[in-house]
Design an enzyme around this catalytic site. Sequence first.
Site, PDB file in Angstrom:
ATOM      1  N   ASP A 203       0.863  -1.179   0.000  1.00  0.00           N
ATOM      2  CA  ASP A 203       0.000   0.000   0.000  1.00  0.00           C
ATOM      3  C   ASP A 203       0.904   1.234   0.000  1.00  0.00           C
ATOM      4  OD1 ASP A 203      -1.757   2.085   0.898  1.00  0.00           O
ATOM      5  OD2 ASP A 203      -3.090   0.506   1.637  1.00  0.00           O
TER       6      ASP A 203
ATOM      7  N   SER B 182      -5.630  12.344 -16.296  1.00  0.00           N
ATOM      8  CA  SER B 182      -6.900  12.120 -16.987  1.00  0.00           C
ATOM      9  C   SER B 182      -7.342  13.407 -17.674  1.00  0.00           C
ATOM     10  CB  SER B 182      -7.945  11.714 -15.944  1.00  0.00           C
ATOM     11  OG  SER B 182      -9.236  11.793 -16.482  1.00  0.00           O
TER      12      SER B 182
ATOM     13  N   TYR C 194     -12.638  12.737  -7.372  1.00  0.00           N
ATOM     14  CA  TYR C 194     -11.636  11.921  -8.070  1.00  0.00           C
ATOM     15  C   TYR C 194     -10.820  12.803  -9.036  1.00  0.00           C
ATOM     16  CZ  TYR C 194     -10.059   9.596 -12.280  1.00  0.00           C
ATOM     17  OH  TYR C 194      -9.317   9.244 -13.380  1.00  0.00           O
TER      18      TYR C 194
ATOM     19  N   LYS D 152      -6.591  14.185  -9.313  1.00  0.00           N
ATOM     20  CA  LYS D 152      -5.680  14.171 -10.476  1.00  0.00           C
ATOM     21  C   LYS D 152      -5.144  15.586 -10.725  1.00  0.00           C
ATOM     22  CE  LYS D 152      -5.932   9.820 -11.637  1.00  0.00           C
ATOM     23  NZ  LYS D 152      -4.783   8.947 -11.518  1.00  0.00           N
TER      24      LYS D 152
HETATM   25  C1  UD1 Z   1     -15.724   8.927 -16.437  1.00  0.00           C
HETATM   26  C2  UD1 Z   1     -15.339   9.933 -15.396  1.00  0.00           C
HETATM   27  C3  UD1 Z   1     -13.963  10.430 -15.691  1.00  0.00           C
HETATM   28  C4  UD1 Z   1     -12.977   9.280 -15.802  1.00  0.00           C
HETATM   29  C5  UD1 Z   1     -13.493   8.328 -16.884  1.00  0.00           C
HETATM   30  C6  UD1 Z   1     -12.639   7.119 -17.085  1.00  0.00           C
HETATM   31  C7  UD1 Z   1     -17.520  10.966 -14.852  1.00  0.00           C
HETATM   32  C8  UD1 Z   1     -18.282  12.232 -14.792  1.00  0.00           C
HETATM   33  N1  UD1 Z   1     -16.291  11.028 -15.378  1.00  0.00           N
HETATM   34  O1  UD1 Z   1     -15.765   9.572 -17.662  1.00  0.00           O
HETATM   35  O2  UD1 Z   1     -13.567  11.303 -14.662  1.00  0.00           O
HETATM   36  O3  UD1 Z   1     -11.713   9.773 -16.124  1.00  0.00           O
HETATM   37  O4  UD1 Z   1     -14.781   7.879 -16.519  1.00  0.00           O
HETATM   38  O5  UD1 Z   1     -12.717   6.276 -15.980  1.00  0.00           O
HETATM   39  O6  UD1 Z   1     -17.989   9.930 -14.431  1.00  0.00           O
HETATM   40  N2  UD1 Z   1     -22.898   6.260 -20.251  1.00  0.00           N
HETATM   41  C9  UD1 Z   1     -24.159   5.774 -20.454  1.00  0.00           C
HETATM   42  N3  UD1 Z   1     -24.553   4.669 -19.768  1.00  0.00           N
HETATM   43  C10 UD1 Z   1     -23.756   4.035 -18.870  1.00  0.00           C
HETATM   44  C11 UD1 Z   1     -22.453   4.529 -18.655  1.00  0.00           C
HETATM   45  C12 UD1 Z   1     -22.052   5.654 -19.355  1.00  0.00           C
HETATM   46  O7  UD1 Z   1     -24.921   6.332 -21.251  1.00  0.00           O
HETATM   47  O8  UD1 Z   1     -24.205   3.054 -18.273  1.00  0.00           O
HETATM   48  C13 UD1 Z   1     -22.425   7.421 -21.032  1.00  0.00           C
HETATM   49  C14 UD1 Z   1     -21.998   8.626 -20.193  1.00  0.00           C
HETATM   50  O9  UD1 Z   1     -23.079   9.467 -19.937  1.00  0.00           O
HETATM   51  C15 UD1 Z   1     -20.922   9.234 -21.101  1.00  0.00           C
HETATM   52  C16 UD1 Z   1     -20.297   8.019 -21.798  1.00  0.00           C
HETATM   53  O10 UD1 Z   1     -21.262   6.988 -21.701  1.00  0.00           O
HETATM   54  O11 UD1 Z   1     -21.519  10.048 -22.094  1.00  0.00           O
HETATM   55  C17 UD1 Z   1     -19.013   7.558 -21.165  1.00  0.00           C
HETATM   56  O12 UD1 Z   1     -19.219   7.366 -19.777  1.00  0.00           O
HETATM   57  P1  UD1 Z   1     -18.120   6.712 -18.826  1.00  0.00           P
HETATM   58  O13 UD1 Z   1     -17.621   5.457 -19.421  1.00  0.00           O
HETATM   59  O14 UD1 Z   1     -18.696   6.638 -17.450  1.00  0.00           O
HETATM   60  O15 UD1 Z   1     -16.915   7.725 -18.877  1.00  0.00           O
HETATM   61  P2  UD1 Z   1     -16.898   9.335 -18.671  1.00  0.00           P
HETATM   62  O16 UD1 Z   1     -18.157   9.836 -18.113  1.00  0.00           O
HETATM   63  O17 UD1 Z   1     -16.434   9.949 -19.932  1.00  0.00           O
END
Ligand code: UD1
Length: 397
Positions: free
Chosen positions: A82, A148, A174, A178
């Site tokens: 850790d 990130s 989070y 960063k």
């Molecule tokens: C998220 C984090 C970001 C991190 C990145 C990688 C947030 C606000 N940001 O980014 O800080 O660096 O992950 O780990 O959470 N979506 C859906 N359905 C789902 C999941 C996601 O529609 O079940 C959409 C989201 O609204 C977004 C896209 O898919 O438009 C990507 O989402 P996600 O994979 O969670 O990544 P980020 O939001 O870009």
Amino acid sequence: MDRVEGTSEPHREWKTIFVTGGAGYIGSHCILTLLEAGYTVVTVDNFTNAVGIVKDGHSCVAPSIQRVEQITGKKVIFHHCDLLDKKKLSEVFAEQKIDCVIHFAAMKAVGESMQVPFLYYKNNIMGTINLLEVMAENNCHEFVFSSSCTVYGDPGDALPITEEHPTGGVTNVYGRTKFFIEEMLKDIYNADKRWNIVLLRYFNPVGAHPSGIIGEDPTKPFANLMPYMAQVAIGTKPSLTIFGTDYETEDGTGVRDYIHIMDLAEGHVAALSKLKREPSLGLKAYNLGTGKGVTVLQLVHTFERVTGTTLTLDLKDRREGDIVAMYADPSLAEKELGWTAKRSIEEMCRDFWKWQTQNPTGYRGDVSHMIPAAKSNLSESATVSLTNGNHSAVNGH
Ligand code: UD1
């Protein structure tokens, strides 16, 4: 020392790379790429975000690392450690001469970070401070930080985003860890010019090694889009929620820059080469993305086409804290690191699906037979330990 072709600059011969958070998704793929590039890898992980067990309170097993060894035919020097345990960190670090450190270890769930901010600041920031102190004590000042694109906050119209874009304005804990670590690294470099630091700002890493032997095994119930999509496709989850269909984008859904994990891993080897070539590089930030924005629905439809599955979709409101669009201008990394992302969205979906179908329960099967004889550090116990507030974590992006 060799000379770098076309220059009089000495080319430093680096052998051993110290990787924190090596058992996690990005860490394990990066270690594989480092081994294939000829490096020796020493890695630490505390299994908060990665499947692994500690036997007899001492020796440890992480399936992701074992499988990397299987694919490459090379050994990884691996310690359960850790970053908050500075004494142990000092001991494992001092066991060999380390040429450079790549720092992945971090807690990374955005939603969770808002619920337990203390834990995120303690683990991510104090863990990094311990690591940097141990490095300095061992006269190692070469550092690659797993950052990130979240450090840019909401880019608005400033897309594709360049490294020049101001950082800060991050809306979750989070992301702020960063951002704060980036700021701390700038101060440390300004105070002591022996430091040589690369900040790699990742966009959205997805996919898996093409063998399907290693991949992403989320240990927390806060899944990103691709792992969730794959769970729906194999039937573990009933439907995929689409968070927001009324954004001002091509089809109303959010836009992101998805990058294949192997391209991302290769970006780290390119960053090491840059540090090796330029002993007085100073501190530089690079975007690691493809430069292409893809909507949620475009990714979903590509996934369905490549895998021959049909996903049940549940169209919902926007997710709190989400931004409309984010994609990189990756031209600086191309110019200065000689790196570009090569793999397509189709390959990202195909490789993730191969991993998912070959390993429907991720890495758990590899270690389940060792429990309860050994102390379990699987996700369930890690989640419980979060409430105790006494765990550091690994493997972020
Ligand atoms: C998220 C984090 C970001 C991190 C990145 C990688 C947030 C606000 N940001 O980014 O800080 O660096 O992950 O780990 O959470 N979506 C859906 N359905 C789902 C999941 C996601 O529609 O079940 C959409 C989201 O609204 C977004 C896209 O898919 O438009 C990507 O989402 P996600 O994979 O969670 O990544 P980020 O939001 O870009």
